[in-house]
Design an enzyme around this catalytic site. Structure first.
Site, PDB file in Angstrom:
ATOM      1  N   GLY A   1      11.870  30.087  31.936  1.00 29.56           N
ATOM      2  CA  GLY A   1      10.878  29.169  32.491  1.00 29.56           C
ATOM      3  C   GLY A   1      11.442  28.078  33.372  1.00 29.56           C
ATOM      4  N   LYS A   2      12.579  28.327  34.016  1.00 30.52           N
ATOM      5  CA  LYS A   2      13.194  27.288  34.860  1.00 30.52           C
ATOM      6  C   LYS A   2      12.313  26.989  36.086  1.00 30.52           C
ATOM      7  CE  LYS A   2      17.052  29.706  35.169  1.00 30.52           C
ATOM      8  NZ  LYS A   2      16.814  30.753  34.162  1.00 30.52           N
ATOM      9  N   THR A   3      11.877  28.031  36.769  1.00 33.81           N
ATOM     10  CA  THR A   3      11.027  27.833  37.953  1.00 33.81           C
ATOM     11  C   THR A   3       9.685  27.234  37.568  1.00 33.81           C
ATOM     12  OG1 THR A   3      12.075  29.753  38.995  1.00 33.81           O
ATOM     13  CG2 THR A   3      10.017  28.987  39.950  1.00 33.81           C
TER      14      THR A   3
ATOM     15  N   HIS B   1      20.951  53.076   7.243  1.00 32.74           N
ATOM     16  CA  HIS B   1      20.889  51.714   7.789  1.00 32.74           C
ATOM     17  C   HIS B   1      19.925  50.846   6.987  1.00 32.74           C
ATOM     18  CE1 HIS B   1      23.400  52.066  11.291  1.00 32.74           C
ATOM     19  NE2 HIS B   1      22.726  53.088  11.787  1.00 32.74           N
TER      20      HIS B   1
ATOM     21  N   ASP C   1      26.784  52.285  16.987  1.00 30.84           N
ATOM     22  CA  ASP C   1      27.122  51.474  15.807  1.00 30.84           C
ATOM     23  C   ASP C   1      28.612  51.155  15.769  1.00 30.84           C
ATOM     24  OD1 ASP C   1      24.456  51.714  15.016  1.00 30.84           O
ATOM     25  OD2 ASP C   1      24.864  53.558  13.899  1.00 30.84           O
TER      26      ASP C   1
ATOM     27  N   GLU D   1      19.155  56.946   9.682  1.00 27.23           N
ATOM     28  CA  GLU D   1      18.363  55.714   9.754  1.00 27.23           C
ATOM     29  C   GLU D   1      18.026  55.188   8.361  1.00 27.23           C
ATOM     30  OE1 GLU D   1      18.267  54.266  12.455  1.00 27.23           O
ATOM     31  OE2 GLU D   1      18.816  55.933  13.758  1.00 27.23           O
TER      32      GLU D   1
ATOM     33  N   GLY E   1      19.889  28.077  32.048  1.00 29.59           N
ATOM     34  CA  GLY E   1      19.407  28.871  30.921  1.00 29.59           C
ATOM     35  C   GLY E   1      19.335  30.338  31.264  1.00 29.59           C
TER      36      GLY E   1
END
Length: 623
Positions: free
Chosen positions: A214-216, A436, A507, A433, A209
C-alpha cells in the site's frame, strides 16, 4: 509567487503556440496559391494555331496527333517535332480535317478547378502526413510515441487536488504508517505553524516495504488529506537512451511542482535511479543514471530550495539506495510498511468486501485468519477472484467456499483435473501428506495445520497447508519443530512403505537451507559457537567463504546431524501414531481434501493454541 508563475505561463506559452500555428497556416496557403497559379499558367502556355495553318500542316504530313475537346470548343494539335499548339475548334474545321483523312481523338478537357484539385490533392496528403508526424513528435496528440521535441519534459502524471478522492479512511491497516504521514499532511495544510518556530518543512519521505503493502495508496491518501496537487511517476520514467534527458526531466518536474506549490511529488520504484554509486563501475555505463540522481539530489537539497514541495518515494529495495539520497535533509523520514497482521488483514478485508455481494456465511475474521503473509494487494486479488469464481458457477451471491477456492488458486495454482495419477502414486501422495499433518499436529511449535489435500495444483501433487505464526523472534525449539514437520512426508514413506520417493524434494530443500541458517547465520549450534557468517552489506560476492575449509566441513557435519536428528524424531512420532496417521491417509484417498475439523475428529483437540487463535478469540469476544 503562485500568481506570478500562472501569469507568466499564460503570457508566454499560449500566444507563441497560436502565433506559430498561424505562421504555418500562412505558409501552407502560399504554397497552395503558387501551385494553383502554376497550373493555370500551364493551361495557358500553348500558342494558338490558325485553322489554315492546321490544314497546311496536315497536307504536308507534319501532324502527329490532334485532340478535340468535346465539352469545350477547343482542341490541341501535336506536331511531329513534339511541339503543341491550341486551336479554336469549329464544326467546319473539324469537317475539313476528316475530309483530309485525319481522325482526331475526342476527349473531355479538365477545367481549371479540376487541374487545381489534382495539383493540390497530393499536397494536401503530404501536409496532412507532415502535420500528423510533427504533432506526434511534439506530443500534442497525446500519443506515446516519439515525442522528440518534448523528450526533456517530465512524464509525471498530474492529479489535481479536486480529483483526489482517496483519504486515510480508504487505507485499511497501516496504522503506524498513517500516524507518521499525518505530520506531513499537517505540514502541507499549515506550514506557518512550523516555520514560525524556525522549523523547516521536510523535503522527502521514503516509503519502504514489500510489494503490495500500500505504498502508492498511502501517498495518494496524503495528497487527498492535504488537498494538494499530486505528481506521480516511476523512477524508470527518468531513464532514456539520450544523454542528459533524465536530469532535464527532473528539473522540469520540480519546476512544475513549484508552480503548483504546495504539492507532492511521488516517485515509485525510486531504486531505478537511486541505486548506490559504485567506485569500480565501468566508465560510462551508468553515467546517465548517475547524472539523473545528482540532479535529483540538487533539487531536493543544495542551491535550490523547494518551499512547499514534498517528495515521497517508494521502494522495496532500500538496501541498495545511495547514502546521499537517504540521508536527513533529503529524505528526512523513512516509513516502513510491513505485511499486515491479523487485525490489519481484518480491516483490509472489510474494505474490499464492501462492494461485493456476499452471503451470511462469509466472515471477515475467518478470511483474515486464512491469509497469513498476504499483502493488501493479495487480499484484493482474493476478493476479486472469489467474485469471478462465483460468477462462473452462476451464483447470485459469493459464499465462503468461493473465497477458499480463490485462496487455493492464488497460493497453489489452478487445479489440474486432467492430470493422470496412477493409484500407487496417489496412495504414496496421500501417506506423504498424512505424515506432514500427523507430525505437525503433535509438535508444540509447528505452524497450525489448516487443511491437507492430494488435489494436484501447479507443480505440486498434494499439500499440507499451514497458518504460519507471525513471530518477531524465533527460538531454536521452534525452528527444530518446523524442520521435523517438513520431514514428516519423507518419514511417512519410510515408515509405511519402507521406501522413499522424489516427492520430498521441496521439503528437503527447505530444511537444508533452514539448518544452514541456524548454524552459520543465527549461531544456534554449541559446537560452532555464537558466530554469524551473514553479510548484510552484500559485499561478499559468494565466490569465497568467510571461513576455513576445516570449519566448512564442521558446519556440513552439524547440518547433517541436525537434519538426521529431526528425521529420526519424525519417524518416532509416526510410529507412535501409526494407526491414526493411516486413518488420515485413507480419508484423504476417499475425500481428497481434509480440513482442521476432520483432524480434530481423528487426533482430538490440539494441546497448544497458537497466537493467531488467541488473537482471533479476542477479536470475536470484542465483536
Amino acid at each position: 509567487m503562485q500568481k506570478k508563475s500562472k501569469t507568466k505561463k499564460k503570457n508566454y506559452k499560449k500566444p507563441n503556440n497560436l502565433g506559430n500555428k498561424q505562421k504555418i497556416y500562412w505558409i501552407y496557403g502560399l504554397i497552395a496559391l503558387i501551385l494553383i497559379g502554376s497550373s493555370v499558367m500551364q493551361n495557358s502556355n500553348y500558342e494558338e494555331m490558325l485553322p489554315e495553318e492546321i490544314l497546311s500542316k496536315i497536307d504536308s504530313d507534319n501532324v502527329k496527333s490532334i485532340i478535340v475537346y468535346t465539352n469545350v470548343n477547343e482542341g490541341e494539335i501535336i506536331l511531329n517535332n513534339g511541339k503543341k499548339y491550341s486551336f479554336n475548334n469549329t464544326s467546319s474545321l473539324e469537317k475539313e480535317i476528316y475530309e483530309r483523312g485525319f481522325y482526331p481523338e475526342n476527349k473531355q478537357k479538365n477545367t481549371m478547378i479540376t487541374d487545381a484539385f489534382w495539383y493540390i490533392f497530393p499536397l494536401i496528403i503530404f501536409i496532412g502526413i507532415w502535420v500528423f508526424i510533427m504533432r506526434r513528435m511534439s506530443g500534442n496528440s497525446g500519443g506515446a510515441g516519439g515525442q522528440i521535441f518534448n523528450i526533456g519534459k517530465s512524464k509525471a502524471k498530474l492529479v489535481n487536488k479536486e480529483d483526489i478522492s482517496i483519504t486515510f479512511e480508504d487505507v485499511a491497516g497501516l496504522e503506524g504508517a498513517k500516524e507518521e504521514v499525518k505530520e506531513i499532511v499537517d505540514f502541507l495544510k499549515s506550514p506557518n505553524k512550523y516555520t514560525k518556530l524556525g522549523g523547516k518543512i521536510p523535503r522527502g519521505c521514503m516509503l519502504v516495504g514489500p510489494p503490495g503493502t500500500g505504498k502508492t495508496l498511502l501517498a495518494k491518501a496524503v495528497a487527498g488529506e492535504a488537498k494538494v496537487p499530486f505528481f506521480s511517476l516511476s523512477g524508470s520514467d527518468f531513464v532514456e537512451m539520450f544523454v542528459g534527458v533524465g536530469a532535464s526531466r527532473v528539473r522540469d518536474l520540480f519546476k512544475q511542482a513549484k508552480e503548483k506549490s504546495p504539492a507532492i511529488i511521488f516517485i515509485d520504484e525510486i531504486d531505478a535511479i537511486g541505486r548506490a554509486r559504485g567506485k569500480n563501475a565501468v566508465t560510462g555505463s551508468n553515467d546517465e543514471r548517475e547524472n539523473t540522481l545528482n540532479q535529483l539530489l540538487t533539487e531536493m537539497d543544495g542551491f535550490g530550495t523547494n518551499t512547499g514541495v514534498i517528495v515521497m518515494a517508494a521502494t522495496n529495495r532500500s538496501d541498495i539506495l545511495d547514502n546521499a539520497l537517504t540521508r536527513p535533509g533529503r529524505f528526512d523520514r523513512q516509513i516502513f510498511l510491513d505485511l499486515p497482521d491479523l487485525l490489519e488483514r481484518t480491516q483490509i478485508f472489510n474494505v474490499h468486501l464492501k462492494p461485493l455481494k456476499t452471503n451470511n456465511e462469509v466472515d471477515k475474521n475467518f478470511l483474515a485468519r486464512q491469509t497469513p503473509g498476504f499483502s493488501g494487494a493479495d487480499i484484493a486479488n482474493v476478493c476479486n477472484e472469489s467474485a469471478l469464481i462465483a460468477a462462473r458457477k452462476n451464483k447470485s451471491e459469493i459464499g465462503k467456499q468461493d473465497f477458499l477456492d480463490a485462496m487455493d488458486r492464488i497460493i497453489g495454482g489452478l487445479e489440474k483435473k486432467s492430470k493422470i495419477i496412477s493409484p500407487d502414486e496417489k496412495k504414496t501422495i496421500a501417506y506423504h501428506e498424512a505424515g506432514h499433518a500427523t507430525v505437525s499436529w503433535m509438535l508444540q511449535y509447528a505452524s497450525p495445520l489448516l487443511k491437507v489435500t492430494i488435489v494436484p495444483r501447479g507443480k505440486s501433487l498434494g499439500a499440507a497447508w499451514y497458518l504460519p505464526e507471525e513471530r518477531q523472534l524465533t527460538t531454536t525449539e521452534q525452528l527444530e519443530d518446523e524442520i521435523c514437520s517438513a520431514l514428516g512426508g519423507r518419514a511417512a514413506e519410510d515408515v509405511f512403505f519402507d521406501k522413499i520417493s522424489t516427492g520430498a524434494l521441496s521439503d528437503l530443500e527447505k530444511v537444508t537451507k533452514q539448518a544452514y541458517a541456524m548454524i552459520s547465520i543465527y549461531g544456534m549450534n554449541k559446537n560452532i559457537g555464537n558466530i554469524s557468517y551473514y553479510d548484510s552489506s552484500g559485499m561478499n560476492s559468494g565466490f569465497t567463504k568467510p571461513y576455513s575449509e576445516d570449519l566448512a566441513k564442521k558446519i556440513d557435519e552439524e547440518v547433517s546431524d541436525l537434519i538426521e536428528k529431526q528425521y529420526k524424531r519424525a519417524k518416532e512420532l509416526l510410529t507412535k501414531y501409526k494407526i491414526k496417521a493411516e486413518e488420515l491417509a485413507k480419508a484423504l484417498l476417499e475425500k481428497e481434501v481434509i480440513f482442521k475439523e476432520d483432524l480434530e475428529t481423528i487426533f482430538g483437540q490440539r494441546k497448544w493454541k497458537s497466537y493467531e487463535e488467541e488473537k482471533l478469540n479476542e477479536l470475536s469476544s470484542k465483536a
